[in-house]
Design a protein around this motif. Sequence first.
Motif, mmCIF file in Angstrom:
data_model
loop_
_atom_site.group_PDB
_atom_site.id
_atom_site.type_symbol
_atom_site.label_atom_id
_atom_site.label_comp_id
_atom_site.label_asym_id
_atom_site.label_seq_id
_atom_site.Cartn_x
_atom_site.Cartn_y
_atom_site.Cartn_z
ATOM 1 N N GLN A 90 0.837 -1.186 0.000
ATOM 2 C CA GLN A 90 0.000 0.000 0.000
ATOM 3 C C GLN A 90 0.885 1.254 0.000
ATOM 4 O OE1 GLN A 90 -3.374 0.705 -0.065
ATOM 5 N NE2 GLN A 90 -3.600 -1.449 -0.651
ATOM 6 N N PRO A 91 0.568 2.238 -0.847
ATOM 7 C CA PRO A 91 1.347 3.476 -0.838
ATOM 8 C C PRO A 91 1.071 4.295 0.410
ATOM 9 C CG PRO A 91 -0.520 3.674 -2.325
ATOM 10 C CD PRO A 91 -0.506 2.253 -1.843
ATOM 11 N N GLN A 92 1.971 5.248 0.666
ATOM 12 C CA GLN A 92 1.750 6.144 1.803
ATOM 13 C C GLN A 92 0.523 7.026 1.577
ATOM 14 O OE1 GLN A 92 4.908 5.098 1.143
ATOM 15 N NE2 GLN A 92 4.935 4.156 3.163
ATOM 16 N N SER A 93 0.300 7.422 0.312
ATOM 17 C CA SER A 93 -0.864 8.247 -0.008
ATOM 18 C C SER A 93 -1.119 8.176 -1.506
ATOM 19 C CB SER A 93 -0.648 9.703 0.418
ATOM 20 O OG SER A 93 0.447 10.271 -0.294
ATOM 21 N N ILE A 94 -2.325 8.594 -1.901
ATOM 22 C CA ILE A 94 -2.703 8.668 -3.312
ATOM 23 C C ILE A 94 -3.330 10.026 -3.565
ATOM 24 C CG2 ILE A 94 -4.151 7.735 -5.148
ATOM 25 C CD1 ILE A 94 -3.985 5.022 -3.815
ATOM 26 N N ASP A 95 -2.820 10.747 -4.553
ATOM 27 C CA ASP A 95 -3.395 12.032 -4.960
ATOM 28 C C ASP A 95 -4.226 11.826 -6.225
ATOM 29 O OD1 ASP A 95 -2.046 13.266 -2.901
ATOM 30 O OD2 ASP A 95 -0.349 13.871 -4.159
ATOM 31 N N GLN A 96 -5.341 12.537 -6.306
ATOM 32 C CA GLN A 96 -6.173 12.469 -7.501
ATOM 33 C C GLN A 96 -6.384 13.874 -8.046
ATOM 34 O OE1 GLN A 96 -9.380 9.710 -7.517
ATOM 35 N NE2 GLN A 96 -10.664 10.925 -8.885
ATOM 36 N N ALA A 97 -6.076 14.055 -9.326
ATOM 37 C CA ALA A 97 -6.210 15.352 -9.972
ATOM 38 C C ALA A 97 -7.647 15.561 -10.436
ATOM 39 C CB ALA A 97 -5.249 15.444 -11.160
ATOM 40 N N ALA A 98 -7.935 16.783 -10.885
ATOM 41 C CA ALA A 98 -9.292 17.117 -11.309
ATOM 42 C C ALA A 98 -9.747 16.277 -12.494
ATOM 43 C CB ALA A 98 -9.369 18.607 -11.658
ATOM 44 N N ASP A 99 -8.795 15.848 -13.339
ATOM 45 C CA ASP A 99 -9.162 15.043 -14.503
ATOM 46 C C ASP A 99 -9.307 13.559 -14.176
ATOM 47 O OD1 ASP A 99 -6.556 14.276 -14.100
ATOM 48 O OD2 ASP A 99 -5.824 14.881 -16.071
ATOM 49 N N GLY A 100 -9.158 13.200 -12.897
ATOM 50 C CA GLY A 100 -9.324 11.810 -12.474
ATOM 51 C C GLY A 100 -8.045 11.014 -12.415
ATOM 52 N N SER A 101 -6.939 11.549 -12.946
ATOM 53 C CA SER A 101 -5.665 10.825 -12.883
ATOM 54 C C SER A 101 -5.165 10.765 -11.452
ATOM 55 C CB SER A 101 -4.629 11.494 -13.791
ATOM 56 O OG SER A 101 -4.384 12.823 -13.372
ATOM 57 N N ARG A 102 -4.479 9.667 -11.122
ATOM 58 C CA ARG A 102 -4.042 9.435 -9.753
ATOM 59 C C ARG A 102 -2.540 9.173 -9.704
ATOM 60 N NH1 ARG A 102 -6.729 4.566 -7.399
ATOM 61 N NH2 ARG A 102 -6.348 3.748 -9.480
ATOM 62 N N THR A 103 -1.944 9.568 -8.608
ATOM 63 C CA THR A 103 -0.512 9.342 -8.372
ATOM 64 C C THR A 103 -0.339 8.739 -6.989
ATOM 65 O OG1 THR A 103 0.095 11.237 -9.758
ATOM 66 C CG2 THR A 103 1.769 10.391 -8.245
ATOM 67 N N ALA A 104 0.380 7.621 -6.907
ATOM 68 C CA ALA A 104 0.668 6.975 -5.623
ATOM 69 C C ALA A 104 2.030 7.429 -5.126
ATOM 70 C CB ALA A 104 0.652 5.463 -5.778
ATOM 71 N N HIS A 105 2.129 7.687 -3.832
ATOM 72 C CA HIS A 105 3.387 8.117 -3.212
ATOM 73 C C HIS A 105 3.913 6.992 -2.323
ATOM 74 C CE1 HIS A 105 2.888 12.396 -4.383
ATOM 75 N NE2 HIS A 105 1.599 12.089 -4.329
ATOM 76 N N TYR A 106 5.137 6.580 -2.587
ATOM 77 C CA TYR A 106 5.776 5.499 -1.846
ATOM 78 C C TYR A 106 7.060 6.014 -1.198
ATOM 79 C CZ TYR A 106 2.831 2.228 -4.510
ATOM 80 O OH TYR A 106 1.784 1.556 -5.075
ATOM 81 N N LEU A 107 7.382 5.435 -0.050
ATOM 82 C CA LEU A 107 8.656 5.691 0.606
ATOM 83 C C LEU A 107 9.318 4.360 0.924
ATOM 84 C CD1 LEU A 107 10.837 7.374 2.052
ATOM 85 C CD2 LEU A 107 9.388 7.298 4.112
ATOM 86 N N ILE A 108 10.505 4.152 0.362
ATOM 87 C CA ILE A 108 11.335 2.995 0.699
ATOM 88 C C ILE A 108 12.463 3.529 1.582
ATOM 89 C CG2 ILE A 108 12.745 1.104 -0.188
ATOM 90 C CD1 ILE A 108 11.200 1.365 -2.831
ATOM 91 N N GLU A 109 12.387 3.231 2.878
ATOM 92 C CA GLU A 109 13.334 3.836 3.815
ATOM 93 C C GLU A 109 14.752 3.342 3.594
ATOM 94 O OE1 GLU A 109 11.791 3.190 7.706
ATOM 95 O OE2 GLU A 109 10.203 4.693 7.485
ATOM 96 N N GLU A 110 14.906 2.040 3.316
ATOM 97 C CA GLU A 110 16.237 1.482 3.081
ATOM 98 C C GLU A 110 16.156 0.419 1.994
ATOM 99 O OE1 GLU A 110 17.897 -0.062 6.671
ATOM 100 O OE2 GLU A 110 18.455 1.916 7.446
ATOM 101 N N LEU A 111 17.137 0.429 1.094
ATOM 102 C CA LEU A 111 17.246 -0.602 0.070
ATOM 103 C C LEU A 111 18.704 -1.071 0.052
ATOM 104 C CD1 LEU A 111 15.696 -2.174 -2.066
ATOM 105 C CD2 LEU A 111 16.399 -0.470 -3.752
ATOM 106 N N PRO A 112 18.976 -2.209 0.705
ATOM 107 C CA PRO A 112 20.360 -2.691 0.780
ATOM 108 C C PRO A 112 20.929 -3.040 -0.590
ATOM 109 C CG PRO A 112 18.984 -3.741 2.441
ATOM 110 C CD PRO A 112 18.057 -3.014 1.513
#
Length: 536
Positions: A90-112
């Motif tokens: 699950q993403p940290q959050s999802i933004d939705q624009a007026a035209d219905g398009s969506r953007t998911a925001h992810y945070l990967i704290e560490e990637l070895p």
Amino acid sequence: MLQKIRVGRLLLGFGLAWFCLLLWPAPAWAEDGSAAYVQRDGGRIYTVINTVRVENRSSRLIRNINLEVPLASNQSVHWQDVLGEELFPQPQSIDQAADGSRTAHYLIEELPAGQSVELVQRVAVQNYCVTYDVSEQDSALELEGLDVYLAPSDEINSDSSEIISFAKAATAASANPYLQARLLFSAVNGYLTYDNTERESRSAQAAYAQGSGNCVDYANLYAATLRAMGIPARVCGGFLYDPTVQLDNAFLSPKGHINADRLRHNWVEFYIKGVGWLVADPTFSYRDGDSSGQMTDWSRFANIVNSHRLIYTCEYLPDNNSVIYNYQGAAPLISYSSELALYSVISPFTDLTNHWAAEAVLGLYYNTPPLVNGLSESYFGVGENLTRAQFAALLNRALDRVAPLPDGALADKLYTDIATGHWAYDDIYKAAARGLLSGYTDGTVRPDAYITRAEAAVMLNRIIGGGDLAAELPYVDMQQGYAWARTAVGNLYRLGIMHGVAPDTFAPNKLITRGEGAAIIYRWLQSDVYYEKYFD
């Protein structure tokens, strides 16, 4: 971008495609919920699987990777219903624009170093063929609120003097908006020549200047000419899939689905006052017999037929350049890919969520009719053990589709421990008639006894045939004893159908679970040996 599909035979190996296309008619349906101008039929279920892979190929730790990932639409359109969506993780959050398009925001704290993370979106849809009735107009369908689809944009240059002149010349014969849309469809199709080479701009203006382009250019120019004539238009992005032609292995993804990156496509919707939104795909043309000239493919105007399924995901398709990210440390490698499953991989069973056998179980579950069922509507029982009768029934269901027994062809021997009222009575005797199982020396068949991994391997290999008793196996627990199962285990290992529980351990006496049983049947149904035996 895809221009045309011309490939070989359809292989069931990418997810039981031949079995899993679910067909049923649907009533007329319109976006406002009324039974109106759209007639839908031939509904089929697909799952769009978009994966962003984040890799650390460096020798250093990467911290705080923030990603903005465009998401496929989870909203229905008039030729496609969204059945469900899953995001994992699950993403940290999802933004939705007026035209219905969506953007998911992810945070990967560490990637070895040397590790990777996959961000997956799955959207299951029911996709339809559509036709339109434009003979009777609905006065409630007006142009209010469609200004955005009449305005010029960076890609749809409807204010270009050249495009306006082109559009007016093409539509001079009619003042009817629907007929104008037809005239523009033919004009754009005839003006442009298909060319999929890379270029700096895919705008309508650039396409007009070049006189060529791919499906993005065709769609942008067609939308621009429509807007120039006061007809609202929007570009649609997604996948063009033809289920009527045979697909070869070049279209398979590593996970056994269709490689949707090879099906990427853009087309157009236009809006007619009193009618509503209609679909048009201007990219395609054809030659009539020996004619040297190209002709407009009218089957793609205000129409979707089975041979060109338009699977909508968003206005413009994301790619590797669409993911915005920042990080601390070494640079991660970001890739974006899409697959198309020919059934829903969104599970109705709570115990399949993120389970390793989920895809195999769902591939069999979405067969028509299902090859497996859950123990309840929401519980499959993926970790519970299989009985001899259950495994026999599963094999029978698969074989009944491709090699049915003659009517009444049941084994003539009588087993003492299964009566006619037993749920698996016919399946036990059918399996015996097929030579898949035999009873014990005491006259029993033990239908309710749990089946071991070795016993399951033997039953399946009796269908497949072949194998070398002397073949070397990597499993130390199969090297002594088990002569009765070694050929079967070795053959299934060689074919990639059945694996050990560890690199050097097969665990022949371990009871097989419902998930394991589904997995080996699923792999068998995807294997070359299956196709060679039943379809070549």
